[in-house]
Design a protein around this motif. Sequence first.
Motif, PDB file in Angstrom:
ATOM      1  N   ILE A 176       0.871  -1.186   0.000  1.00 18.19           N
ATOM      2  CA  ILE A 176       0.000   0.000   0.000  1.00 18.19           C
ATOM      3  C   ILE A 176       0.906   1.234   0.000  1.00 18.19           C
ATOM      4  CG2 ILE A 176      -1.797   1.228   1.295  1.00 18.19           C
ATOM      5  CD1 ILE A 176      -2.336  -1.542   2.697  1.00 18.19           C
ATOM      6  N   TYR A 215     -13.077   2.947   2.027  1.00 14.25           N
ATOM      7  CA  TYR A 215     -11.833   3.409   1.426  1.00 14.25           C
ATOM      8  C   TYR A 215     -11.126   2.251   0.728  1.00 14.25           C
ATOM      9  CZ  TYR A 215      -7.705   6.163   0.623  1.00 14.25           C
ATOM     10  OH  TYR A 215      -6.691   6.836   0.020  1.00 14.25           O
ATOM     11  N   SER A 255      -9.760  -3.261  -6.765  1.00 12.44           N
ATOM     12  CA  SER A 255     -10.471  -3.757  -5.600  1.00 12.44           C
ATOM     13  C   SER A 255     -11.902  -4.169  -5.971  1.00 12.44           C
ATOM     14  CB  SER A 255     -10.475  -2.692  -4.517  1.00 12.44           C
ATOM     15  OG  SER A 255     -11.176  -3.155  -3.416  1.00 12.44           O
ATOM     16  N   THR A 290       2.585  -6.382   2.843  1.00 14.18           N
ATOM     17  CA  THR A 290       1.856  -5.666   3.883  1.00 14.18           C
ATOM     18  C   THR A 290       1.774  -6.528   5.142  1.00 14.18           C
ATOM     19  OG1 THR A 290       0.515  -4.715   2.127  1.00 14.18           O
ATOM     20  CG2 THR A 290      -0.367  -4.526   4.359  1.00 14.18           C
TER      21      THR A 290
HETATM   22  N1  LIG Z   1      -2.860  -6.945   2.342  1.00 15.34           N
HETATM   23  C1  LIG Z   1      -3.082  -5.863   1.568  1.00 15.34           C
HETATM   24  N2  LIG Z   1      -2.219  -5.549   0.577  1.00 15.34           N
HETATM   25  C2  LIG Z   1      -2.431  -4.459  -0.175  1.00 15.34           C
HETATM   26  N3  LIG Z   1      -3.483  -3.610  -0.035  1.00 15.34           N
HETATM   27  C3  LIG Z   1      -4.359  -3.882   0.937  1.00 15.34           C
HETATM   28  C4  LIG Z   1      -4.211  -5.015   1.794  1.00 15.34           C
HETATM   29  N4  LIG Z   1      -5.241  -5.013   2.676  1.00 15.34           N
HETATM   30  C5  LIG Z   1      -5.993  -3.929   2.363  1.00 15.34           C
HETATM   31  N5  LIG Z   1      -5.498  -3.248   1.354  1.00 15.34           N
HETATM   32  C6  LIG Z   1      -6.015  -2.012   0.735  1.00 15.34           C
HETATM   33  O1  LIG Z   1      -6.867  -1.406   1.669  1.00 15.34           O
HETATM   34  C7  LIG Z   1      -8.170  -1.222   1.137  1.00 15.34           C
HETATM   35  C8  LIG Z   1      -9.214  -1.417   2.186  1.00 15.34           C
HETATM   36  O2  LIG Z   1      -9.303  -2.773   2.586  1.00 15.34           O
HETATM   37  P1  LIG Z   1     -10.674  -3.358   3.046  1.00 15.34           P
HETATM   38  O3  LIG Z   1     -10.491  -4.733   3.473  1.00 15.34           O
HETATM   39  O4  LIG Z   1     -11.238  -2.382   4.033  1.00 15.34           O
HETATM   40  O5  LIG Z   1     -11.566  -3.241   1.766  1.00 15.34           O
HETATM   41  P2  LIG Z   1     -11.678  -4.241   0.533  1.00 15.34           P
HETATM   42  O6  LIG Z   1     -10.828  -5.403   0.764  1.00 15.34           O
HETATM   43  O7  LIG Z   1     -11.408  -3.392  -0.668  1.00 15.34           O
HETATM   44  O8  LIG Z   1     -13.215  -4.563   0.566  1.00 15.34           O
HETATM   45  P3  LIG Z   1     -13.963  -5.593   1.540  1.00 15.34           P
HETATM   46  O9  LIG Z   1     -12.971  -6.049   2.537  1.00 15.34           O
HETATM   47  O10 LIG Z   1     -15.019  -4.750   2.129  1.00 15.34           O
HETATM   48  O11 LIG Z   1     -14.519  -6.659   0.700  1.00 15.34           O
HETATM   49  C9  LIG Z   1      -8.269  -2.246   0.028  1.00 15.34           C
HETATM   50  O12 LIG Z   1      -9.156  -1.810  -0.965  1.00 15.34           O
HETATM   51  C10 LIG Z   1      -6.855  -2.308  -0.468  1.00 15.34           C
HETATM   52  O13 LIG Z   1      -6.630  -1.309  -1.435  1.00 15.34           O
END
Ligand SMILES: Nc1ncnc2c1ncn2[C@@H]1O[C@H](COP(=O)(O)OP(=O)(O)OP(=O)(O)O)[C@@H](O)[C@H]1O
Length: 458
Positions: free
Chosen positions: A394, A407, A414, A448
Amino acid sequence: MNKLSFKLGMFIFIFMIIVEAILFFFLYKSLADNRIEEVMDNLLSRGNSHRDVLEKRFDESTLNHVALMESEAKTIVVITDYEKSVLAKSEPVNESLDSMIHSNISEITHKGLILHDEWKENKYVATVSPIRIDGNVEGFVYMFANTAIIKGVIKELSNQFMLAGIITLFLTVFAIFILSHFITRPLVRMKLATEELMKGNMKVSLGYKRSDELGQLSNSIVILAGDLERLKEERKEFLASISHELRTPITYIKGYANIASREKISDQEREKYLRILKEESEHLTLLIKNLFELAKMDQNQFVIYKENVYICEIIQKVKEKMTPIFKDKQISFELKCEPDLQVAVDSERFHQVLINLIDNAINHSGELSKVRLHVEQSKPGLITISISDDGNGIPKEELPFIFERLYRVDKSRSRSLGGSGLGLSIVKEIIEKHGGQVHAESNLEKGTTISIELQEDG
Ligand SMILES: Nc1ncnc2c1ncn2[C@@H]1O[C@H](COP(=O)(O)OP(=O)(O)OP(=O)(O)O)[C@@H](O)[C@H]1O
Ligand SMILES: [Mg+2]
């Protein structure tokens, strides 16, 4: 008349006036009594000294001499014999003097006595001193003073008190005016500021630099106004993103439903579109479910049932559930867990947290990479659970926002993975409800790590 400054001022004013009146009354009374006592003592000692002269020489020339001396003074002397017949006088004996002379003298010592001191009612006050020669009382020296003298003295005293009273009254009113304004002015400004807040104007400034309670209160109002404005903005943004989030799948659903209902397309194509339709509606259902969950957390209707569990057991179950997905994506999963660790959590919620985090890790990892889940006691009483991947990471500037609702870092990517940006905010809420904390660390293109810290005893 309903104003605070008026009420406060009135209250202090009445209180001060009562206190001042009581003080003035006692002071006046004791001063007046002192002055009268002084006059009476003087009169008596003057009579006594005439008497002393007469005791040495009780003859006509001395009597006349005493009367003559007194005729120059403001007081009156009347000398009588034992039977109270007048022997000498400094002024003619009028009726009131005569009646005083003939009033009954009961016990009288050589020091003499005060005969009449009712200065308010009578025209004269009087003392009497006995003339004793060779043990026998031969006569009396009566001394009279016109009460006009005493009345004059008292009147002067009253005038002085009146003046002092008026000055004090003015000073009191002035002090109360300043004081009540000093207290109520900031309150009035705060009242106006909160009225502005109620109207929706959040840009209030009170400009108070005071460090007392009123200063603190006005500071709190300014902070509150800032918070309110931020909340309002957040709500606006959140509603905008929600309506966007809901609109997108619905647009897809409408579009694909239209295509799927065309007659010309092949069964194969129809099946594909119907599958997409199903996926989109599932996504929508999940989104709504998650939003509902977050709303419940906001209203504190979200109850957590904690129980002591071996954390590795829960994680083992999650691993089993996720194994097909790992296999499918050809990602390996490494689990390190100190087996004895116990922690008080709501198993179902905690399950949800782990699935969300592992799901994110898988979604952002490439094929043949590795996802690691480590559970350890990082400090006494503190358990750290970290989930790390070797995925795309990220960007630093996005890191602070990933726990916010809706977000997503890479919106299109995503979305194609079915993400709505609610997973991490749910994780954060659940962990915080457990009294724990979540952090994220990330390096672009390296991976991450999300870590959860929980108190061992819950
Ligand atoms: N392990 C990771 N590696 C890279 N980016 C990540 C990782 N975890 C989260 N993110 C980033 O953070 C954002 C928010 O994560 P979150 O889990 O809240 O939402 P999502 O995965 O997009 O949707 P949802 O979990 O609601 O299905 C993600 O859209 C992604 O861009
Ligand atoms: Mg997610």
